[in-house]
Design an enzyme around this catalytic site. Structure first.
Site, PDB file in Angstrom:
ATOM      1  N   ASP A  50       0.749  -1.240  -0.085  1.00 37.78           N
ATOM      2  CA  ASP A  50       0.059   0.089   0.055  1.00 37.78           C
ATOM      3  C   ASP A  50       1.028   1.125  -0.082  1.00 37.78           C
ATOM      4  O   ASP A  50       1.972   1.169   0.352  1.00 37.78           O
ATOM      5  CB  ASP A  50      -0.899   0.072   1.195  1.00 37.78           C
ATOM      6  N   HIS A 197       3.868  -2.222   3.212  1.00 37.88           N
ATOM      7  CA  HIS A 197       3.702  -0.951   2.473  1.00 37.88           C
ATOM      8  C   HIS A 197       5.117  -0.421   1.656  1.00 37.88           C
ATOM      9  O   HIS A 197       6.225  -0.762   2.285  1.00 37.88           O
ATOM     10  CB  HIS A 197       3.447   0.341   3.674  1.00 37.88           C
TER      11      HIS A 197
END
Length: 237
Positions: A50, A197
């Site tokens: 992400d 991430h």
């Protein structure tokens, strides 16, 4: 007074309907919603990343994924992707899947339904124009869904998906070892969707390095279990 109480009750009911889906952000609730948690085929694991793309960090993830020969699904922020269209295109050309994380990293509960729709639609359109392929998936910032998220996703043909295990790599003090520990606690096993991430856009500066460092161990653990790392669209039926 009665009219005022009725009005207050109506507002409360609307607020409850709007915020109700947010309870899926709680692990104890989400584990009962297998599809939303990304629980997919028993022989596969989906690695999701992400908050990118970020020219400072995402290329390192692409390099590591290429070296390990594993695919991932990147949930991108339109505000970052619009500044690095070549990097967004590279993610696609390297064989990874791209999903919508939103234009900004804002909690949907704090946005009007119209803003939520525009946030997702603008990002989906950017992905389509840049990569030539429409996105299939969306994941709201912080994993917090609301009625507006679900409605906008349905209108745009986007399917919501969260995760079954996360590395908590955004935390101050996170290390590669803590990231792996959190992932193992959540479960690196068949059917899992893992969250890391590839950017520190909404995290502790430099935190992406501990997520990057965890990739070889995640790939090795999946290989030892005979599990295949797959794009989200190959992972979920």
């Amino acid at each position: 007074m009665r009219k005022r109480l009725l009005a207050i009750g109506a507002c409360a009911a609307v607020a409850a309907l709007h915020a109700g889906p947010a309870v899926t952000a709680l692990p104890q609730v989400r584990r009962h919603l297998r599809a939303l948690s990304g629980v997919g085929r028993p022989g596969s694991v989906a690695l999701t990343l992400d908050d990118g793309p970020d020219p400072r960090s995402t290329p390192a993830f692409l390099g590591s994924l290429a070296k390990l020969r594993i695919p991932a699904t990147f949930f991108v922020l339109g505000s970052l992707a619009s500044k690095a269209p070549g990097l967004l295109r590279r993610i696609h050309e390297d064989g990874h899947e791209i999903g919508v994380h939103g234009w900004t990293h804002r909690d949907h509960l704090r946005m009007t339904p119209g803003r939520v729709y525009d946030d997702l639609a603008r990002t989906a359109d950017l992905i389509l124009r840049t990569c030539g392929v429409p996105p299939v998936w969306f994941r709201p910032p912080y994993g917090i869904l609301c009625a507006a998220s679900l409605s906008a996703g349905a209108r745009l043909g986007l399917r919501p998906v969260l995760w079954s295990a996360w590395g908590r790599d955004w935390e101050a003090g996170a290390t590669t070892e803590t990231v792996l520990s959190h992932l193992r606690t959540g479960g690196i096993r068949g059917g899992a969707t893992l969250l890391l991430h590839d950017s520190d856009h909404a995290a502790t500066p430099g935190s992406w390095r501990c997520a990057l460092g965890a990739l070889p161990a995640v790939a090795g653990e999946c290989e030892r279990q005979g599990l295949r790392l797959a794009r989200m669209s190959h992972h979920l039926p």
